[in-house]
Design an enzyme around this catalytic site. Structure first.
Site, PDB file in Angstrom:
ATOM      1  N   HIS A 288      -8.363  -2.151  -0.251  1.00  0.00           N
ATOM      2  CA  HIS A 288      -7.896  -2.334   1.186  1.00  0.00           C
ATOM      3  C   HIS A 288      -7.240  -3.576   1.412  1.00  0.00           C
ATOM      4  CE1 HIS A 288      -6.546  -1.854   5.057  1.00  0.00           C
ATOM      5  NE2 HIS A 288      -7.273  -2.764   5.665  1.00  0.00           N
TER       6      HIS A 288
ATOM      7  N   ASN B 111      -1.597   3.776  -1.016  1.00  0.00           N
ATOM      8  CA  ASN B 111      -0.424   3.073  -0.775  1.00  0.00           C
ATOM      9  C   ASN B 111       0.667   3.549  -2.022  1.00  0.00           C
ATOM     10  OD1 ASN B 111      -2.811   0.676  -0.442  1.00  0.00           O
ATOM     11  ND2 ASN B 111      -1.199   1.303   1.444  1.00  0.00           N
TER      12      ASN B 111
ATOM     13  N   HIS C  88      -4.651   4.822   4.813  1.00  0.00           N
ATOM     14  CA  HIS C  88      -3.377   5.423   4.544  1.00  0.00           C
ATOM     15  C   HIS C  88      -3.370   7.116   4.209  1.00  0.00           C
ATOM     16  CE1 HIS C  88      -0.996   2.224   5.705  1.00  0.00           C
ATOM     17  NE2 HIS C  88      -1.758   1.288   5.089  1.00  0.00           N
TER      18      HIS C  88
HETATM   19 FE   LIG Z   1      -4.252  -0.199   0.555  1.00  0.00          FE
HETATM   20 FE   LIG Z   2      -6.292   0.479   3.320  1.00  0.00          FE
END
Ligand SMILES: [Fe+2]
Ligand SMILES: [Fe+2]
Length: 270
Positions: A178, A40, A68
């Site tokens: 996560h 992220n 991601h």
């Molecule tokens: Fe994340």
């Molecule tokens: Fe994630």
């Protein structure tokens, strides 16, 4: 061996806090190995190559991703040539990049880091248990392999705990990523694997899992698509775990590291 892994870096505030903290933590905790999750790092979505380079320059030995992984398309070409950047192991075969990397430290010791992704409340993927099981047929702690660190990227606490137990005694540590919220269940499992359900994010906790709280909250209240989510840019808490291993490569301690921002601080004492 002393290892540190930081949870999901969220946006500029998370990235910059981690870049400042890594050299400081390396010295303070006498770290041999540092990993970060950076799925992220780019405005909440993905990782750009220049950001990965900045993290390596700050002292990260390896970077993990997650669901991601591909949000910034430039990473596809970059991951093919940068082996220290890994994505989940249990993606379909033919997916760019690798799910693990063997890092040789300056003193010659070797660390294997791998990432697997959960399947509960996540995209359907190959079995993460089987994928890591197969990896461990080729890599065993001892002799020439001093530590094995597994980042388990998942939503459900049950699946993450089950994963930790499944590999207890075969890897140095299983750490969750996560959810962006740190859990307080750091423990050495009975056969010697360090475990924590989630490292938490490196980001601004005056937010909804790192994104600005007003639009993120409105989504739950109105049940209508609203403003685009953007990272909260206030001071970040750097959040991760410190793991110390013995001569067999198993964990003798795992403790939280939290620095700066809004969360209560935590720092292992050597
Ligand atoms: Fe994340
Ligand atoms: Fe994630």
């Amino acid at each position: 061996m002393k290892l540190l892994i930081l949870g999901d870096l969220l946006g500029r505030t998370g990235r910059e806090a981690a870049i400042r903290a890594i050299p400081e933590l390396r010295a303070r905790l006498k770290l041999d190995f540092v990993a970060v999750n950076a799925e992220n790092a780019s405005h909440g979505f993905g990782l750009a190559p220049d950001m990965a380079q900045a993290l390596f320059a700050a002292g990260a030995d390896a970077i993990t991703l997650g669901n991601h992984a591909w949000d910034r398309r430039e990473i596809i070409a970059y991951i093919a040539q940068e082996k220290r950047l890994i994505r989940p192991l249990n993606y379909p075969s033919g997916t760019p990049g690798a799910g693990s990397v063997l890092i040789t430290l300056p003193d010659g010791r070797r660390v294997l880091i791998a990432q697997a992704m959960g399947r509960l409340f996540m995209d359907p993927l190959d079995c993460p248990f089987q994928a890591v099981d197969e990896l461990l047929l080729r890599h065993r702690l001892g002799n020439n392999l001093h530590a094995i660190l597994v980042d388990f990227h998942g939503e459900a606490t049950s699946e993450k705990m089950a994963f930790g137990h499944a590999f207890d005694g075969r890897v140095s540590a299983v750490v969750g990523t996560h959810t962006h919220i740190p859990t307080a269940d750091h423990q050495v499992l009975p056969r010697g694997t360090g475990y924590v359900t989630d490292l938490g994010m490196c980001g601004d906790y005056d937010s909804v899992i790192g994104m600005t709280k007003e639009p993120a909250t409105a989504r739950f209240i109105r049940k209508m698509p609203g403003e685009r989510l953007a990272p909260a840019e206030g001071p970040a808490t750097v959040s991760g775990a410190f793991i110390e291993t013995d001569e067999k490569g198993l964990a003798i301690r795992i403790e939280p590291v939290r620095l700066g921002g809004r969360l209560a601080p935590a720092m292992p004492v050597l």
